[in-house]
Design an enzyme around this catalytic site. Structure first.
Site, PDB file in Angstrom:
ATOM      1  N   HIS A 141      31.016  48.640  39.518  1.00  0.00           N
ATOM      2  CA  HIS A 141      31.347  47.441  38.739  1.00  0.00           C
ATOM      3  C   HIS A 141      32.830  47.171  38.915  1.00  0.00           C
ATOM      4  O   HIS A 141      33.666  47.986  38.546  1.00  0.00           O
ATOM      5  CB  HIS A 141      31.018  47.638  37.258  1.00  0.00           C
ATOM      6  N   CYS A 142      33.162  46.032  39.495  1.00  0.00           N
ATOM      7  CA  CYS A 142      34.548  45.697  39.789  1.00  0.00           C
ATOM      8  C   CYS A 142      35.123  44.852  38.656  1.00  0.00           C
ATOM      9  O   CYS A 142      34.620  43.759  38.361  1.00  0.00           O
ATOM     10  CB  CYS A 142      34.635  44.932  41.116  1.00  0.00           C
ATOM     11  N   VAL A 143      36.182  45.345  38.026  1.00  0.00           N
ATOM     12  CA  VAL A 143      36.793  44.600  36.922  1.00  0.00           C
ATOM     13  C   VAL A 143      37.552  43.381  37.431  1.00  0.00           C
ATOM     14  O   VAL A 143      37.775  42.428  36.679  1.00  0.00           O
ATOM     15  CB  VAL A 143      37.745  45.511  36.122  1.00  0.00           C
ATOM     16  N   ASN A 166      34.902  40.917  37.570  1.00  0.00           N
ATOM     17  CA  ASN A 166      34.102  40.962  36.339  1.00  0.00           C
ATOM     18  C   ASN A 166      32.613  40.910  36.668  1.00  0.00           C
ATOM     19  O   ASN A 166      31.834  40.212  36.006  1.00  0.00           O
ATOM     20  CB  ASN A 166      34.479  39.810  35.398  1.00  0.00           C
ATOM     21  N   SER A 167      32.204  41.646  37.680  1.00  0.00           N
ATOM     22  CA  SER A 167      30.811  41.670  38.091  1.00  0.00           C
ATOM     23  C   SER A 167      30.559  42.934  38.897  1.00  0.00           C
ATOM     24  O   SER A 167      31.497  43.617  39.309  1.00  0.00           O
ATOM     25  CB  SER A 167      30.467  40.424  38.923  1.00  0.00           C
TER      26      SER A 167
END
Length: 408
Positions: A261-263, A266-267
């Protein structure tokens, strides 16, 4: 409702003009503060929720709520950069503390399992503000050609296009409409009892620990496919996940070939958007390095970009040069961080391992550390560099085949 009205979190009709009125939590907090009394448990959270609910802007179909996490980067980044441009020591302190603050906020939100738009807002606003400073402070000096500005602009547009594609569906598995927990749980337990090994060779059919998107309470099962590939059961989504799929605690969904999950977007990064994610990182690296080079050639003429980054006499001779030099260092710090992420991603692709699989392998001591620990080779899907890249480039090329077991 008109453009200045909205329905609040309690279901009542409200108006923007009454943003500071009728707030029992805030009134009680002020009274206790004036009388030197302590606040009751949860009072600050309730006040923060009320403020967040009333932070809105007028819109055609009613006042639109603004996410509070979007605001800090828009305000603090320009202030910090302009203050850092006043003196060399101020720049050193601010540029050193900014990464520490961002990492601290990441740790805080990651520990609480919260989704936030702070990092996406910081990334997009940083791009826009750096581009604005480049056009306003660097281009008017006359050392940057028109074709170079066009090339930088095209790189920025291509990066935003790839980022937009990466923000789309990462490959979510469909959630069952019926949500028949008893029968599905019985199927999972029956399959667990008949299996002695889980997905990716991880020992233990039932794992209750949470590792990189694996929520607590996920029972692993082995369901034989025609190809002999094993599946596992997700008790949250109530479905049988195909091989290499995983559940994201932040998104609350299972994703095909979940990487992480890549901040910053945001997905999740999964089967359907992994290529776009790599493309966005690549375009960012090329555009950022090109912009840094053009700026350093302008404010530190006669020196190579690497030397000028550490030794640029006269950079603080005027405020325009100081601001440009400060922004260059800010871009260099961000580019170094993104470059490390891109390097890890490229190495993982070369060994056909996802970030999630690497962390699971580290937890269970089933993988090999290679290249000084930069990559973890699980050995399960590695078929050689060329075959691994061919597999990656074919991701999302055709709609995934969904069997009756995938949709419960």
């Amino acid at each position: 409702i008109c453009c200045c009205e909205y329905v609040d979190r309690r279901g009542r009709r409200n108006h923007l003009a009454a943003c500071c009125c009728d707030c029992e939590e805030l009134d009680d907090g002020c009274d206790r503060w004036l009388t030197c009394k302590s606040l009751p448990p949860g009072a600050l959270e309730r006040i923060a929720d009320t403020i967040a609910d009333r932070l809105r802007v007028p819109w055609f179909s009613g006042a639109v709520k603004i996410n509070v996490s979007l605001v800090p980067p828009l305000v603090l980044l320009p202030v910090f950069l302009h203050v850092a441009a006043l003196h060399f020591l101020l720049g050193l302190i601010i540029l050193t503390s900014l990464p520490v603050v961002v990492l601290w906020y990441y740790y805080l939100t990651h520990r609480r399992k919260e989704r936030t738009l702070f990092f996406l807002s910081l990334g997009l606003f940083s791009l826009g503000y750096m581009y604005y400073v480049f056009l306003r402070e660097v281009v008017p000096r006359g050392h940057v050609e028109y074709s170079q500005v066009v090339a930088l602009t095209c790189g920025l547009i291509l990066m935003l296009a790839a980022l937009s594609r990466a923000k789309k569906d990462p490959g979510y598995l469909p959630i069952s409409a019926g949500n028949e927990k008893p029968s599905h749980q019985g199927l999972a337990n029956k399959s667990v009892r008949g299996s002695s090994s889980g997905l990716h060779g991880i020992s233990g059919a039932a794992s209750s620990r949470a590792v990189n998107g694996e929520a607590k309470g996920y029972c692993r099962m082995s369901a034989e496919q025609p190809e002999g590939v094993k599946k596992d059961w997700c008790t949250k989504c109530q479905l049988i996940r195909p091989a290499r799929a995983g559940h994201c605690r932040l998104c609350g969904r299972c994703v095909r070939r979940l990487d992480h999950h890549c901040v910053w977007i945001n997905s999740c990064v999964g089967e359907q958007n992994h290529q776009a994610f790599i493309l966005a990182l690549s375009f960012f690296m090329l555009t950022s390095v090109y912009g840094i080079t053009l700026t350093l050639h302008t404010i530190c003429r006669g020196r190579t970009p690497f030397v000028a980054l550490f030794y640029c006499p006269g950079a603080y001779s005027d405020y325009s040069s100081a601001l440009s030099f400060t922004c260059v260092w800010y871009c260099a710090i961000v580019t170094a961080g993104m470059g490390y992420i891109l390097l890890i991603q490229l190495l993982n692709i070369s060994y056909n391992v996802t970030e999630r699989e690497a962390r699971l392998a580290l937890r269970d001591n089933t993988g090999r550390r290679l290249l000084g620990g930069l990559v973890i080779d699980t050995g399960q899907y590695n078929r050689g560099v060329l075959c691994n890249w061919g597999h990656f480039l074919s991701l999302g090329s055709s709609p995934p085949q969904r069997s009756a077991e995938d949709i419960v």
